[in-house]
Design a protein around this motif. Structure first.
Motif, short mmCIF file in Angstrom:
data_model
loop_
_atom_site.label_atom_id
_atom_site.label_comp_id
_atom_site.label_asym_id
_atom_site.label_seq_id
_atom_site.Cartn_x
_atom_site.Cartn_y
_atom_site.Cartn_z
N LEU A 93 0.95 -1.14 -0.04
CA LEU A 93 -0.14 0.22 -0.04
C LEU A 93 0.76 1.24 0.08
O LEU A 93 0.55 2.15 -0.59
N ALA A 94 1.97 1.18 0.90
CA ALA A 94 2.91 2.45 0.77
C ALA A 94 3.40 3.00 -0.54
O ALA A 94 3.43 4.13 -0.95
N VAL A 95 3.46 1.61 -1.49
CA VAL A 95 3.98 2.31 -2.72
C VAL A 95 2.98 3.03 -3.62
O VAL A 95 3.49 3.90 -4.35
N ALA A 96 1.77 2.40 -3.45
CA ALA A 96 0.92 3.01 -4.21
C ALA A 96 0.09 4.32 -3.81
O ALA A 96 0.04 5.29 -4.61
N LEU A 97 0.04 4.38 -2.68
CA LEU A 97 -0.26 5.73 -1.79
C LEU A 97 0.68 6.71 -2.12
O LEU A 97 0.41 7.83 -2.59
N GLY A 98 1.96 6.32 -2.24
CA GLY A 98 3.12 7.51 -2.38
C GLY A 98 3.08 7.47 -3.79
O GLY A 98 3.33 8.94 -4.10
N ALA A 99 2.75 6.69 -4.76
CA ALA A 99 2.64 7.36 -5.87
C ALA A 99 1.51 8.26 -6.40
O ALA A 99 1.81 9.18 -7.18
N GLY A 100 0.44 7.80 -5.86
CA GLY A 100 -0.73 9.08 -5.91
C GLY A 100 -0.29 10.35 -5.59
O GLY A 100 -0.58 11.12 -6.30
N VAL A 101 0.15 10.42 -4.39
CA VAL A 101 0.57 11.73 -3.74
C VAL A 101 1.66 12.36 -4.61
O VAL A 101 1.66 13.54 -5.04
N ALA A 102 2.54 11.81 -5.08
CA ALA A 102 3.89 12.14 -5.77
C ALA A 102 3.15 12.49 -7.10
O ALA A 102 3.82 13.59 -7.68
N GLY A 103 2.43 11.90 -7.88
CA GLY A 103 1.97 12.12 -8.84
C GLY A 103 1.21 13.62 -8.79
O GLY A 103 1.34 14.22 -9.98
N ILE A 104 0.27 13.90 -8.06
CA ILE A 104 -0.17 15.05 -7.95
C ILE A 104 0.79 16.42 -7.83
O ILE A 104 0.60 17.29 -8.11
N LEU A 105 1.49 15.94 -6.71
CA LEU A 105 2.58 16.89 -6.61
C LEU A 105 3.32 17.48 -7.68
O LEU A 105 3.73 18.74 -8.02
N SER A 106 3.72 16.19 -8.54
CA SER A 106 4.52 16.56 -9.81
C SER A 106 3.79 17.27 -10.85
O SER A 106 4.12 18.38 -11.70
N LEU A 107 2.19 17.44 -11.02
CA LEU A 107 1.48 17.84 -11.63
C LEU A 107 1.18 19.39 -11.33
O LEU A 107 1.34 20.44 -12.06
N THR A 108 1.07 19.43 -10.00
CA THR A 108 0.73 20.91 -9.43
C THR A 108 2.06 21.72 -9.21
O THR A 108 1.81 22.82 -8.96
N ARG A 109 3.25 21.03 -9.02
CA ARG A 109 4.35 22.04 -8.54
C ARG A 109 5.42 21.68 -9.59
O ARG A 109 6.48 22.52 -9.32
N GLY A 110 5.37 21.14 -10.59
CA GLY A 110 6.18 21.29 -11.75
C GLY A 110 7.33 20.33 -11.60
O GLY A 110 8.48 20.37 -12.33
N LEU A 143 -7.28 7.02 -4.69
CA LEU A 143 -7.45 7.73 -3.36
C LEU A 143 -6.55 8.69 -2.73
O LEU A 143 -7.02 9.73 -2.30
N ALA A 144 -5.20 8.26 -3.00
CA ALA A 144 -4.19 9.35 -2.52
C ALA A 144 -4.15 10.62 -3.41
O ALA A 144 -4.01 11.55 -2.77
N ALA A 145 -4.53 10.34 -4.82
CA ALA A 145 -4.27 11.44 -5.72
C ALA A 145 -5.62 12.51 -5.34
O ALA A 145 -5.45 13.63 -5.28
#
Length: 455
Positions: free
Chosen positions: A223-240, A289-291
């Protein structure tokens, strides 16, 4: 910083200019003579954080889809009034860039490739992942993640939810479901060909391959891998940040498990296939869910008076569906995690019991080679099968007593029936001749069992 160009519809020129004046924005306005229904074109620089509030205010003033808005990056702006505007939107000295939801929606849409390219790239990724898993090659498996175009659909679906873009939402979810199905189907085909051709790296029990084993019997750490991937994906999109790097992380949570489903189906190991399928489903839910949660916390939602409530309701609905489904499917992962803890504890206890037994005078001359706890093949939720102890020495006659001694010690550390097997490696036979004979003695913890031995 951003540079905006707005083509103002007829009858709205003064309303737009009044808003710009009220915000303290320096602008340049020119008449529109194309005859396409626009009264003027206004251009002005704007801090990144100010784009979304300004467009929301213009929207509330009636400047909606009839206007044409272009937002581009600006390298630098030399203006005292712009510096004041930048300080105004720095929120207490923080001048970090936050992408407006209008730009966010465009970027998410751009990350989703055309369907034909998406299918081709996923087929290639599935072939590479399947080959890497069968060959037990981590490097090849990583290569399959690099080329998988999964970041776009995963992010687009959730950006569409929080911004009220139903088309973007449906496209994102459709791409995710179809993408996983393509990888599974392609893996089944390739794995079937490999099996027919006799390319069986681990024999019939294919899941003993290390790269496969960790994906057919997953634990909560997945779960940690998938949750981290969702959060990191949004941050990459919103923060460049780099979407390509984060895309590999999202693919890592989806491509290898989906390929593992195909391989185990081809080998007829449906319990193992179920375990891998649960992992794929859990990872998809976790990423979304994380995203979604990250976007909502960051404040990405329509801000108009009549937009907030209709968008908030479906966002809550999606979050509840993701959360409930995730809790239900995470139950097997909890069981596997508890089994991992129990296995580790049992191995440690068995090791202590073996060390204590070998210190007794009657077992002088024996040395422990290994202590292992093996599990059964009842995937995905397995159980302890037996404890295997390997000792070496020159007198096999000591083994029955040692087997009984270890059996009694291990039985005190478990409430469930378990077989304790002691294997004896003859390191030196009489006369000084080296040998490799192995005597195995096993005793079940269940009362009334009789030890057996084999050469």
């Amino acid at each position: 910083m951003r540079y905006l160009e707005i083509a103002i519809p007829k009858g709205r020129r003064q309303a737009v200019l009044d808003i710009l004046e009220d915000e303290g924005i320096d602008y340049v306005v020119g008449d529109e003579t194309s005859g396409r229904g626009y009264a003027a074109v206004v251009r002005f620089p704007l801090p990144t954080r100010a784009v979304e509030p300004l467009l929301d205010r213009l929207n509330r003033a009636g400047i909606d889809d009839e206007a044409r808005v272009v937002v581009i990056n600006a390298e630098t702006v030399i203006s005292r009034s712009f510096d004041a505007l930048l300080d105004q939107y720095s929120h207490g000295g923080t001048k970090g860039e936050r992408t407006s939801r209008q730009v966010l929606r465009t970027r998410a849409d751009e990350l989703t490739p055309s369907f034909s390219i998406y299918v081709v790239m996923l087929l290639i990724s599935a072939v590479v992942a399947t080959a890497g898993l069968l060959a037990d090659s981590p490097a090849v498996v990583v290569g399959s993640m690099v080329i998988a175009p999964l970041i776009g659909p995963a992010l687009a679906a959730n950006v569409g939810i929080v911004t009220g873009d139903d088309k973007l939402t449906s496209t994102g979810f459709r791409y995710q479901v179809v993408g996983v199905a393509i990888v599974v189907a392609a893996s089944i085909g390739l794995a079937t060909l490999a099996r027919v051709a006799g390319l069986e790296p681990a024999g019939v029990d294919i899941v003993v391959v290390a790269e496969l084993q960790e994906r057919v019997s997953p634990n909560l750490l997945s779960l940690a891998v998938a949750l981290g991937a969702g959060v990191a994906g949004i941050l990459s999109l919103t923060r460049g940040f780099s979407e390509a790097i984060v895309g590999v992380m999202i693919a890592a949570a989806l491509i290898p498990p989906a390929a593992a489903v195909g391989i185990t189906v081809a080998w007829g190991m449906y319990g193992a296939a179920l375990g891998a399928a649960v992992l794929v489903t859990v990872n998809v839910l976790s990423i979304n869910l994380a995203a979604l949660t990250t976007l909502w916390i960051a404040g990405y939602r329509p801000q108009g008076l009549f937009e907030v409530s209709p968008t908030r309701r479906p966002t809550y609905a999606y979050a509840v569906v993701f959360g409930v489904a995730l809790l239900v499917l995470a139950a097997p992962l909890v069981s596997i995690t508890l089994l991992d803890f129990h296995t580790t504890e049992l191995r440690s206890s068995a090791t202590d019991e073996v060390d204590a037994a070998l210190e007794e005078p009657q077992f002088d001359g024996l040395e422990v080679d290994s202590v292992e706890v093996t599990l059964d093949d009842d995937y995905p939720v397995r159980s302890v099968d037996q404890v295997v102890v390997t000792v070496s020495g020159d007198d096999p006659g000591q083994i029955p007593a040692l087997s009984e001694r270890i059996h009694e010690g291990v039985a005190a550390h478990t409430d469930e029936p378990v077989v304790v097997e002691v294997q004896f490696v003859v390191s030196e036979q009489r006369g000084g001749t080296s040998g490799d004979r192995i005597d195995a003695f096993s005793r079940s913890v269940e009362q009334g069992s009789i030890p057996d031995s084999s050469l």
